[in-house]
Design a protein around this motif. Structure first.
Motif, PDB file in Angstrom:
ATOM      1  N   ASP A   8      -6.736   3.655  -0.439  1.00 18.64           N
ATOM      2  CA  ASP A   8      -6.960   2.388  -0.823  1.00 18.64           C
ATOM      3  C   ASP A   8      -8.452   2.884  -2.046  1.00 18.64           C
ATOM      4  O   ASP A   8      -9.005   2.111  -3.337  1.00 18.64           O
ATOM      5  CB  ASP A   8      -7.998   1.579  -0.031  1.00 18.64           C
ATOM      6  N   ARG A  54       0.847  -1.365  -0.041  1.00 20.30           N
ATOM      7  CA  ARG A  54      -0.138   0.153  -0.298  1.00 20.30           C
ATOM      8  C   ARG A  54       0.875   1.315  -0.172  1.00 20.30           C
ATOM      9  O   ARG A  54       0.448   2.448  -0.116  1.00 20.30           O
ATOM     10  CB  ARG A  54      -0.801   0.116   1.536  1.00 20.30           C
ATOM     11  N   LEU A  78      -2.356  -5.731   0.976  1.00 17.68           N
ATOM     12  CA  LEU A  78      -1.981  -4.352   1.492  1.00 17.68           C
ATOM     13  C   LEU A  78      -1.059  -4.039   1.940  1.00 17.68           C
ATOM     14  O   LEU A  78       0.480  -3.140   1.887  1.00 17.68           O
ATOM     15  CB  LEU A  78      -3.093  -3.338   0.642  1.00 17.68           C
ATOM     16  N   HIS A 110      -6.159   4.316   5.740  1.00 16.60           N
ATOM     17  CA  HIS A 110      -6.191   3.375   4.657  1.00 16.60           C
ATOM     18  C   HIS A 110      -7.499   3.289   3.627  1.00 16.60           C
ATOM     19  O   HIS A 110      -7.117   2.860   2.337  1.00 16.60           O
ATOM     20  CB  HIS A 110      -6.124   1.919   4.951  1.00 16.60           C
TER      21      HIS A 110
END
Ligand code: ADP
Length: 262
Positions: free
Chosen positions: A124, A102, A140, A120
């Motif tokens: 994402d 990620r 991720l 996140h």
């Protein structure tokens, strides 16, 4: 020098008479290349045939000594290079590389300085388009340095898609991936091609892959010595020209249509 005439219309890549000399070697001796938009094509050639040098020219990293290249009808420069994605053969990582998948991808998002302050979920959401179909959602949070060859390859593809390119250049895409991995890799590329409506150029010395996956093949050996459908280019005569030595495409026992140069 006579003016070089271009036909920007339907071409993703157009080169005329591209010459590059490195040291004492004339690596590219007048490369004429016409790659239509929207197709998956392969640029093949033995080691030392100038594939990397030509890729570097296409990416604006190597200036030809002579000749010209246009991408989407434009001279190579920062503006048109924004429309080009590049997937390297490998990413040299050692175990101390600490970024997660990620984090690595987020760093490559355009215009997101300060991404690390955001949740996140928000990151994402920005990655979603590039990740679609690549089966990366579940990893991720994993460190990049702990991934398998195939997983890392998919991360590199996702990374190249973040800038929404119209032309994707893949350098020796299946080096370091095992045979079953190779098959699913090409299925993946076909899917990426369909989903993102890209022109894809697969650069490889491995002839076996072009048969099923490229609609057009360009064989390089300092010049483009033959081009056509995979069937046309794989015919022994054309290959002899491309590879210089005796080359007999033949069938292995691991399935029809699998050809290698020995
Ligand atoms: P390929 O990617 O098809 O293997 P390359 O473009 O890497 O081919 O290299 C083509 C030829 O150019 C090779 O013979 C290589 O030795 C030579 N070459 C590459 N880089 C240099 C350099 N910096 N100086 C001199 N020769 C080079």
């Amino acid at each position: 020098m006579a003016e070089i005439r271009f036909h920007p219309g339907g071409l993703a890549i157009e080169s005329r008479g591209v010459r590059v000399t490195l040291g004492d070697t004339q690596v590219l001796r007048g490369v004429d290349l016409h790659v239509p938009r929207g197709k998956i094509v392969a640029l093949i050639g033995p080691n030392g045939s100038g594939k990397t040098t030509l890729l570097r020219c296409l990416l604006g990293l190597q200036k030809p000594d002579a000749g010209e290249i246009r991408l989407f009808g434009e001279h190579i420069g920062p503006k048109v290079l924004k429309r080009v994605g590049y997937v390297p053969q490998r990413l040299p990582l050692d175990r101390s590389f600490i970024l997660s998948v990620r984090e690595f991808l987020a760093l490559r998002l355009p215009g997101t300085a300060g991404w690390f302050w955001q949740s996140h979920r928000r990151t994402d959401a920005l990655l979603r388009d590039a990740l679609e179909g690549l089966d990366l959602e579940g990893i991720l949070g994993r460190p990049l340095s702990g991934l398998s060859g195939g997983q890392l390859q998919r991360v590199l593809i996702a990374s190249s898609l973040l800038t929404k390119p119209e032309l994707l250049l893949l350098d020796e895409p299946t080096a370091g991936v095992d045979r079953p991995g190779e098959q699913s890799f090409y299925e993946l590329i076909t899917e990426v091609h369909r989903r993102h409506k890209l022109t894809v150029v697969l650069v490889s010395h491995d002839l076996s892959m072009v048969y099923r996956h490229a609609s057009r093949v360009y064989a390089l050996n300092g010049v483009i010595c033959c081009e056509g459908t995979p069937e046309e280019v794989m015919s022994a005569d054309s290959l002899k020209q491309a590879y210089g030595i005796h080359v007999t495409p033949y069938h292995h026992d691991h399935g029809p249509g699998h050809h290698h140069v020995h």
